[in-house]
Design a protein around this motif. Sequence first.
Motif, PDB file in Angstrom:
ATOM      1  N   MET A   1      23.648  -5.348  19.993  1.00  0.00           N
ATOM      2  CA  MET A   1      22.410  -6.135  19.923  1.00  0.00           C
ATOM      3  C   MET A   1      22.668  -7.528  20.489  1.00  0.00           C
ATOM      4  N   LEU A   2      21.762  -7.970  21.347  1.00  0.00           N
ATOM      5  CA  LEU A   2      21.883  -9.282  21.969  1.00  0.00           C
ATOM      6  C   LEU A   2      21.518 -10.374  20.967  1.00  0.00           C
ATOM      7  N   GLU A   3      22.457 -11.282  20.716  1.00  0.00           N
ATOM      8  CA  GLU A   3      22.187 -12.428  19.850  1.00  0.00           C
ATOM      9  C   GLU A   3      21.804 -13.618  20.720  1.00  0.00           C
ATOM     10  N   ARG A   4      20.831 -14.389  20.268  1.00  0.00           N
ATOM     11  CA  ARG A   4      20.323 -15.510  21.051  1.00  0.00           C
ATOM     12  C   ARG A   4      20.583 -16.831  20.331  1.00  0.00           C
ATOM     13  N   HIS A   5      20.975 -17.824  21.125  1.00  0.00           N
ATOM     14  CA  HIS A   5      21.266 -19.164  20.604  1.00  0.00           C
ATOM     15  C   HIS A   5      20.650 -20.194  21.546  1.00  0.00           C
ATOM     16  N   THR A   6      20.139 -21.255  20.975  1.00  0.00           N
ATOM     17  CA  THR A   6      19.598 -22.350  21.779  1.00  0.00           C
ATOM     18  C   THR A   6      20.155 -23.674  21.274  1.00  0.00           C
ATOM     19  N   ALA A   7      20.261 -24.622  22.177  1.00  0.00           N
ATOM     20  CA  ALA A   7      20.749 -25.957  21.816  1.00  0.00           C
ATOM     21  C   ALA A   7      20.229 -26.946  22.846  1.00  0.00           C
ATOM     22  N   ASP A   8      20.273 -28.221  22.504  1.00  0.00           N
ATOM     23  CA  ASP A   8      19.920 -29.242  23.488  1.00  0.00           C
ATOM     24  C   ASP A   8      21.021 -29.362  24.537  1.00  0.00           C
ATOM     25  N   VAL A   9      22.272 -29.307  24.067  1.00  0.00           N
ATOM     26  CA  VAL A   9      23.432 -29.415  24.960  1.00  0.00           C
ATOM     27  C   VAL A   9      24.400 -28.292  24.627  1.00  0.00           C
ATOM     28  N   VAL A  10      24.822 -27.563  25.646  1.00  0.00           N
ATOM     29  CA  VAL A  10      25.843 -26.527  25.489  1.00  0.00           C
ATOM     30  C   VAL A  10      27.094 -26.999  26.218  1.00  0.00           C
ATOM     31  N   VAL A  11      28.215 -26.998  25.521  1.00  0.00           N
ATOM     32  CA  VAL A  11      29.494 -27.402  26.099  1.00  0.00           C
ATOM     33  C   VAL A  11      30.395 -26.175  26.154  1.00  0.00           C
ATOM     34  N   VAL A  12      30.932 -25.877  27.320  1.00  0.00           N
ATOM     35  CA  VAL A  12      31.823 -24.726  27.482  1.00  0.00           C
ATOM     36  C   VAL A  12      33.252 -25.225  27.624  1.00  0.00           C
ATOM     37  N   GLY A  13      34.080 -24.867  26.667  1.00  0.00           N
ATOM     38  CA  GLY A  13      35.479 -25.299  26.669  1.00  0.00           C
ATOM     39  C   GLY A  13      35.705 -26.319  25.574  1.00  0.00           C
ATOM     40  N   ALA A  14      36.590 -26.002  24.622  1.00  0.00           N
ATOM     41  CA  ALA A  14      36.817 -26.886  23.474  1.00  0.00           C
ATOM     42  C   ALA A  14      38.188 -27.535  23.526  1.00  0.00           C
ATOM     43  N   GLY A  15      38.669 -27.846  24.736  1.00  0.00           N
ATOM     44  CA  GLY A  15      39.837 -28.688  24.874  1.00  0.00           C
ATOM     45  C   GLY A  15      39.428 -30.140  24.686  1.00  0.00           C
ATOM     46  N   PRO A  16      40.288 -31.090  25.020  1.00  0.00           N
ATOM     47  CA  PRO A  16      39.952 -32.504  24.814  1.00  0.00           C
ATOM     48  C   PRO A  16      38.631 -32.929  25.459  1.00  0.00           C
ATOM     49  N   ALA A  17      38.388 -32.531  26.710  1.00  0.00           N
ATOM     50  CA  ALA A  17      37.139 -32.941  27.371  1.00  0.00           C
ATOM     51  C   ALA A  17      35.925 -32.368  26.663  1.00  0.00           C
ATOM     52  N   GLY A  18      35.984 -31.086  26.295  1.00  0.00           N
ATOM     53  CA  GLY A  18      34.855 -30.464  25.623  1.00  0.00           C
ATOM     54  C   GLY A  18      34.610 -31.031  24.244  1.00  0.00           C
ATOM     55  N   VAL A  19      35.683 -31.289  23.503  1.00  0.00           N
ATOM     56  CA  VAL A  19      35.539 -31.888  22.166  1.00  0.00           C
ATOM     57  C   VAL A  19      34.878 -33.260  22.277  1.00  0.00           C
ATOM     58  N   ALA A  20      35.343 -34.076  23.240  1.00  0.00           N
ATOM     59  CA  ALA A  20      34.770 -35.415  23.400  1.00  0.00           C
ATOM     60  C   ALA A  20      33.310 -35.342  23.812  1.00  0.00           C
ATOM     61  N   ALA A  21      32.967 -34.412  24.703  1.00  0.00           N
ATOM     62  CA  ALA A  21      31.568 -34.267  25.139  1.00  0.00           C
ATOM     63  C   ALA A  21      30.680 -33.837  23.986  1.00  0.00           C
ATOM     64  N   ALA A  22      31.156 -32.878  23.191  1.00  0.00           N
ATOM     65  CA  ALA A  22      30.366 -32.397  22.057  1.00  0.00           C
ATOM     66  C   ALA A  22      30.152 -33.507  21.034  1.00  0.00           C
ATOM     67  N   CYS A  23      31.203 -34.288  20.770  1.00  0.00           N
ATOM     68  CA  CYS A  23      31.066 -35.403  19.822  1.00  0.00           C
ATOM     69  C   CYS A  23      30.028 -36.405  20.313  1.00  0.00           C
ATOM     70  N   ALA A  24      30.124 -36.805  21.577  1.00  0.00           N
ATOM     71  CA  ALA A  24      29.221 -37.826  22.113  1.00  0.00           C
ATOM     72  C   ALA A  24      27.775 -37.371  22.069  1.00  0.00           C
ATOM     73  N   ALA A  25      27.522 -36.116  22.444  1.00  0.00           N
ATOM     74  CA  ALA A  25      26.146 -35.621  22.464  1.00  0.00           C
ATOM     75  C   ALA A  25      25.600 -35.414  21.057  1.00  0.00           C
ATOM     76  N   ALA A  26      26.421 -34.877  20.158  1.00  0.00           N
ATOM     77  CA  ALA A  26      25.950 -34.613  18.795  1.00  0.00           C
ATOM     78  C   ALA A  26      25.709 -35.901  18.027  1.00  0.00           C
ATOM     79  N   GLU A  27      26.567 -36.904  18.260  1.00  0.00           N
ATOM     80  CA  GLU A  27      26.397 -38.174  17.571  1.00  0.00           C
ATOM     81  C   GLU A  27      25.154 -38.919  18.041  1.00  0.00           C
TER      82      GLU A  27
END
Length: 423
Positions: free
Chosen positions: A1-27
């Motif tokens: 079954m296809l699960e669906r997700h939506t967000a304002d910002v999607v970040v692909v990759g949770a290394g340092p760059a992705g973690v920093a991007a996710a923090c900045a956008a979420a904050e």
Amino acid sequence: MLERHTADVVVVGAGPAGVAAACAAAEAGRRVLLLDEGMRPGGQIWRHAVRSGLPRPARRWLDRLDHSGATFMGGTSVVDGAQGWLLAERQGQPQEIRGAALVLATGARERFLPFRGWTLPGVVGVGGAQALVKGGLDVRGARVVVAGTGPLPLAVAAALRTAGADVSTVAEQAPLRAVARFAAGLWQTPARALQAVRYRATLVGTRFRTGTWVAAAEGQGRVTGVRLTDGRRTWREPCDWLCAAWGLVPATELAAVLGCAARDGAVVVDAQLRTSVPGIWCAGESVGVAGVEAALVEGEMAGQWAVDRPPPARLAAARGRHRELARRMEAAFALRPELRSMADDDVLACRCEDVPLGAARTAGSFREARLHTRLGMGACQGRVCGAALGFLLGWEAPAVRPPILPARAGTLLAMTDQPRRDS
């Protein structure tokens, strides 16, 4: 079954760059979804069994992510996408992910070059060895030789020594003059200079040989030694592990599938980290290998630009300094032409499909070699042999088509009803 997700910002990759991007956008109060193949954020560089074992800056960033409001979705492999839409697989189930803004932070991978014996058990990548140790591999008392280029071999050798390995030699292919010139310029980045000093202090007693590279790995059933050369003489070093790789190459497959422009093997971005596709930003090693500090700065900038919040000028200035250092590093550790002769024609160029280098040489391009020999059609889909043959034969990187990672048939079928890229 296809699960669906939506967000304002999607970040692909949770290394340092992705973690920093996710923090900045979420904050900034936006709904943020952070995707990664790993089960925990941190990527390869911050791979960890327990967070307490990480360096203090890494712990601070991961704690910040925990409190940012961003949602982390681990164990998720993105296999296809178009503007505003991604198809992923998680625990065998297809996932449709939509976001108004997308930040790519897909990092980099090691560049392997073939040499006789490179497929022997006990021969691993430099970063691969680091990941194995972080994952619990016991190397106490093991004889290790590290070979490659750039700052990473020194860092990994220090980590192996700290874990109890007997690191006899670090072989750096770049000449002494180039290495010394690069080291002399580290005063401009005191933190990195101090880090280099600490690595060398950890490696007291380990030989650091510049202008040296692998001639062959030796052993029956497992590596027992490596022949090193400086171009004038060749000698043997006994070892239980040979850690060998020649730098990093940006991981750009997802960006290519999404239609983002690339140049010299890296995703092209402007001063705001925007790619050539509207609504898509890119940060970190995928825009050019520059290290953790640069990735954090660029990730934070990309996350802020993605929510239309111009970052402070200090971040742009810091990015400029890091990118200048990266340019000097690239020049200092450029691969020497002698590395093209490490492998004879009977040495495998494609480990997945057992294609020797000589068979690849008969083709004029990666595509032609793929059609006639199945080179690049195995599990890695050309990620290993593509980078190697780009250096050895001057070939362009193989074309990227979805799925960019192995996926189940049910996930691939979920692509049929989705919007497609213009072709």
